[in-house]
Design a protein around this motif. Structure first.
Motif, PDB file in Angstrom:
ATOM      1  N   LYS A  22       0.810  -1.224   0.000  1.00 43.52           N
ATOM      2  CA  LYS A  22       0.000   0.000   0.000  1.00 43.52           C
ATOM      3  C   LYS A  22       0.842   1.271   0.000  1.00 43.52           C
ATOM      4  CE  LYS A  22      -3.711  -2.390   0.085  1.00 43.52           C
ATOM      5  NZ  LYS A  22      -4.276  -2.715  -1.206  1.00 43.52           N
ATOM      6  N   VAL A  23       1.920   1.305   0.798  1.00 47.23           N
ATOM      7  CA  VAL A  23       2.646   2.565   0.974  1.00 47.23           C
ATOM      8  C   VAL A  23       4.162   2.453   0.896  1.00 47.23           C
ATOM      9  CG1 VAL A  23       0.803   3.599   2.357  1.00 47.23           C
ATOM     10  CG2 VAL A  23       2.669   2.377   3.511  1.00 47.23           C
ATOM     11  N   ALA A  24       4.704   1.249   0.748  1.00 48.73           N
ATOM     12  CA  ALA A  24       6.160   1.103   0.805  1.00 48.73           C
ATOM     13  C   ALA A  24       6.703   0.200  -0.309  1.00 48.73           C
ATOM     14  CB  ALA A  24       6.588   0.562   2.172  1.00 48.73           C
ATOM     15  N   PRO A  25       6.682   0.682  -1.551  1.00 50.39           N
ATOM     16  CA  PRO A  25       7.219  -0.133  -2.637  1.00 50.39           C
ATOM     17  C   PRO A  25       8.712  -0.419  -2.466  1.00 50.39           C
ATOM     18  CG  PRO A  25       6.859   2.111  -3.382  1.00 50.39           C
ATOM     19  CD  PRO A  25       6.248   2.000  -2.019  1.00 50.39           C
ATOM     20  N   GLN A  26       9.390   0.363  -1.614  1.00 52.28           N
ATOM     21  CA  GLN A  26      10.808   0.161  -1.380  1.00 52.28           C
ATOM     22  C   GLN A  26      11.110  -1.225  -0.817  1.00 52.28           C
ATOM     23  OE1 GLN A  26       8.777   2.536  -0.145  1.00 52.28           O
ATOM     24  NE2 GLN A  26       9.856   4.453   0.246  1.00 52.28           N
ATOM     25  N   VAL A  27      10.151  -1.862  -0.145  1.00 53.40           N
ATOM     26  CA  VAL A  27      10.369  -3.196   0.408  1.00 53.40           C
ATOM     27  C   VAL A  27       9.500  -4.263  -0.257  1.00 53.40           C
ATOM     28  CG1 VAL A  27      11.170  -2.338   2.658  1.00 53.40           C
ATOM     29  CG2 VAL A  27       8.735  -2.863   2.331  1.00 53.40           C
ATOM     30  N   ALA A  28       8.773  -3.905  -1.308  1.00 54.45           N
ATOM     31  CA  ALA A  28       7.867  -4.865  -1.964  1.00 54.45           C
ATOM     32  C   ALA A  28       8.616  -6.078  -2.497  1.00 54.45           C
ATOM     33  CB  ALA A  28       7.086  -4.185  -3.083  1.00 54.45           C
ATOM     34  N   TYR A  29       9.784  -5.864  -3.107  1.00 50.50           N
ATOM     35  CA  TYR A  29      10.569  -6.996  -3.611  1.00 50.50           C
ATOM     36  C   TYR A  29      10.988  -7.907  -2.465  1.00 50.50           C
ATOM     37  CZ  TYR A  29      14.576  -9.669  -5.204  1.00 50.50           C
ATOM     38  OH  TYR A  29      15.444 -10.693  -5.459  1.00 50.50           O
ATOM     39  N   ASP A  30      11.474  -7.316  -1.376  1.00 52.16           N
ATOM     40  CA  ASP A  30      11.928  -8.120  -0.239  1.00 52.16           C
ATOM     41  C   ASP A  30      10.799  -8.968   0.342  1.00 52.16           C
ATOM     42  OD1 ASP A  30      14.592  -7.016  -0.257  1.00 52.16           O
ATOM     43  OD2 ASP A  30      13.751  -5.206   0.638  1.00 52.16           O
ATOM     44  N   ILE A  31       9.608  -8.385   0.408  1.00 51.97           N
ATOM     45  CA  ILE A  31       8.455  -9.123   0.936  1.00 51.97           C
ATOM     46  C   ILE A  31       8.050 -10.239  -0.027  1.00 51.97           C
ATOM     47  CG2 ILE A  31       6.032  -8.949   1.631  1.00 51.97           C
ATOM     48  CD1 ILE A  31       8.028  -7.627   3.579  1.00 51.97           C
ATOM     49  N   ALA A  32       8.020  -9.952  -1.321  1.00 54.08           N
ATOM     50  CA  ALA A  32       7.671 -10.989  -2.306  1.00 54.08           C
ATOM     51  C   ALA A  32       8.676 -12.131  -2.240  1.00 54.08           C
ATOM     52  CB  ALA A  32       7.636 -10.386  -3.712  1.00 54.08           C
ATOM     53  N   ARG A  33       9.944 -11.792  -2.134  1.00 48.85           N
ATOM     54  CA  ARG A  33      10.988 -12.817  -2.047  1.00 48.85           C
ATOM     55  C   ARG A  33      10.844 -13.632  -0.759  1.00 48.85           C
ATOM     56  NH1 ARG A  33      16.880 -11.781  -0.759  1.00 48.85           N
ATOM     57  NH2 ARG A  33      17.782 -13.832  -1.020  1.00 48.85           N
ATOM     58  N   GLY A  34      10.588 -12.939   0.355  1.00 48.05           N
ATOM     59  CA  GLY A  34      10.397 -13.645   1.624  1.00 48.05           C
ATOM     60  C   GLY A  34       9.218 -14.587   1.581  1.00 48.05           C
ATOM     61  N   THR A  35       8.140 -14.169   0.942  1.00 48.29           N
ATOM     62  CA  THR A  35       6.954 -15.015   0.801  1.00 48.29           C
ATOM     63  C   THR A  35       7.294 -16.285   0.027  1.00 48.29           C
ATOM     64  OG1 THR A  35       5.524 -13.077   0.861  1.00 48.29           O
ATOM     65  CG2 THR A  35       4.579 -15.082  -0.059  1.00 48.29           C
ATOM     66  N   GLN A  36       8.086 -16.145  -1.029  1.00 51.77           N
ATOM     67  CA  GLN A  36       8.481 -17.306  -1.829  1.00 51.77           C
ATOM     68  C   GLN A  36       9.384 -18.247  -1.040  1.00 51.77           C
ATOM     69  OE1 GLN A  36      10.064 -15.944  -5.611  1.00 51.77           O
ATOM     70  NE2 GLN A  36       8.564 -14.298  -5.613  1.00 51.77           N
ATOM     71  N   GLU A  37      10.213 -17.700  -0.162  1.00 48.96           N
ATOM     72  CA  GLU A  37      11.138 -18.525   0.624  1.00 48.96           C
ATOM     73  C   GLU A  37      10.436 -19.324   1.712  1.00 48.96           C
ATOM     74  OE1 GLU A  37      14.443 -16.360   2.208  1.00 48.96           O
ATOM     75  OE2 GLU A  37      15.093 -15.684   0.232  1.00 48.96           O
ATOM     76  N   LEU A  38       9.198 -18.995   2.038  1.00 45.53           N
ATOM     77  CA  LEU A  38       8.509 -19.680   3.123  1.00 45.53           C
ATOM     78  C   LEU A  38       8.363 -21.178   2.869  1.00 45.53           C
ATOM     79  CD1 LEU A  38       5.776 -17.064   4.087  1.00 45.53           C
ATOM     80  CD2 LEU A  38       7.781 -17.747   5.429  1.00 45.53           C
ATOM     81  N   ARG A  39       8.398 -21.581   1.613  1.00 44.09           N
ATOM     82  CA  ARG A  39       8.279 -23.014   1.304  1.00 44.09           C
ATOM     83  C   ARG A  39       9.437 -23.823   1.881  1.00 44.09           C
ATOM     84  NH1 ARG A  39       7.763 -21.954  -4.665  1.00 44.09           N
ATOM     85  NH2 ARG A  39       7.145 -19.871  -4.119  1.00 44.09           N
ATOM     86  N   ARG A  40      10.601 -23.182   1.964  1.00 45.66           N
ATOM     87  CA  ARG A  40      11.788 -23.839   2.533  1.00 45.66           C
ATOM     88  C   ARG A  40      12.522 -22.834   3.417  1.00 45.66           C
ATOM     89  NH1 ARG A  40      13.461 -28.425   1.831  1.00 45.66           N
ATOM     90  NH2 ARG A  40      15.663 -27.957   1.767  1.00 45.66           N
ATOM     91  N   ALA A  41      11.780 -22.269   4.368  1.00 46.19           N
ATOM     92  CA  ALA A  41      12.319 -21.208   5.219  1.00 46.19           C
ATOM     93  C   ALA A  41      13.400 -21.737   6.160  1.00 46.19           C
ATOM     94  CB  ALA A  41      11.198 -20.566   6.013  1.00 46.19           C
TER      95      ALA A  41
END
Length: 181
Positions: free
Chosen positions: A45-64
């Motif tokens: 919503k307000v912080a595109p500066q961390v959007a990539y990091d969050i998307a990447r973290g979400t993908q890593e949850l499969r093998r966190a």
């Protein structure tokens, strides 16, 4: 909109000792997933500066791993810092609606994410024709960062996917001002 109270209220996860490569147990995974998903709301919503990091973290949850937990905490520190600096907020500047210009930068990566997945992202802005002659007010209307849904085998394929997504969304953004007049 300002989300400062929400952002500042987020707490880091307690990171266990051990090597960064160790897979998380169910409790550690649940706490890490919770933090990443809580950060996802302001990131989208307000912080595109961390959007990539969050998307990447979400993908890593499969093998966190423990490293995933540490990275989630680092992203939280960055998000809170952006908020303290007033950079995690949406601001709208006045533009000339009779000469609107829509801009949509985009980018992609090739097979650099877990499982050789590729990432794509874009930002869409509304400004006016003054932008062609120098600085002009610009308003970010939307942004996105996430995994490309299909396997891409070349940089051109990744970039083309990002271009198609950005162009499609930009067409929508271009008609918004017509509805405002």
């Amino acid at each position: 909109k300002n989300m400062s109270r929400y952002i500042q209220g987020l707490d880091p996860v307690d990171v266990p000792s051990g090597p960064d490569e160790r897979l998380l147990n169910d409790d550690e995974l649940a706490r890490t997933r919770s933090l990443i998903y809580k950060m996802r709301w302001p990131a989208t919503k307000v912080a595109p500066q961390v959007a990539y990091d969050i998307a990447r973290g979400t993908q890593e949850l499969r093998r966190a791993t423990v490293g995933t937990m540490k990275e989630a905490n680092r992203v939280l520190v960055r998000l809170k810092d952006l908020d303290k600096k007033g950079e995690a907020t949406v601001t709208f500047r006045k533009i000339d609606l009779s000469s609107v210009v829509a801009l949509g930068p985009f980018d992609a990566s090739l097979s650099k994410e877990e499982g050789r997945r590729s990432q794509e992202g874009f930002l869409n802005y509304l400004t006016d024709e003054r932008v062609f002659n120098g600085p002009a007010p610009m308003n970010m209307v939307e942004f996105y960062s996430g995994a490309i849904k299909r396997v891409t085998v070349s940089t051109m394929a990744s970039e083309s996917s990002a271009l198609g997504l950005a162009y499609d969304r930009n067409l929508y953004v271009r008609v918004m001002p017509q509805q405002m007049q």
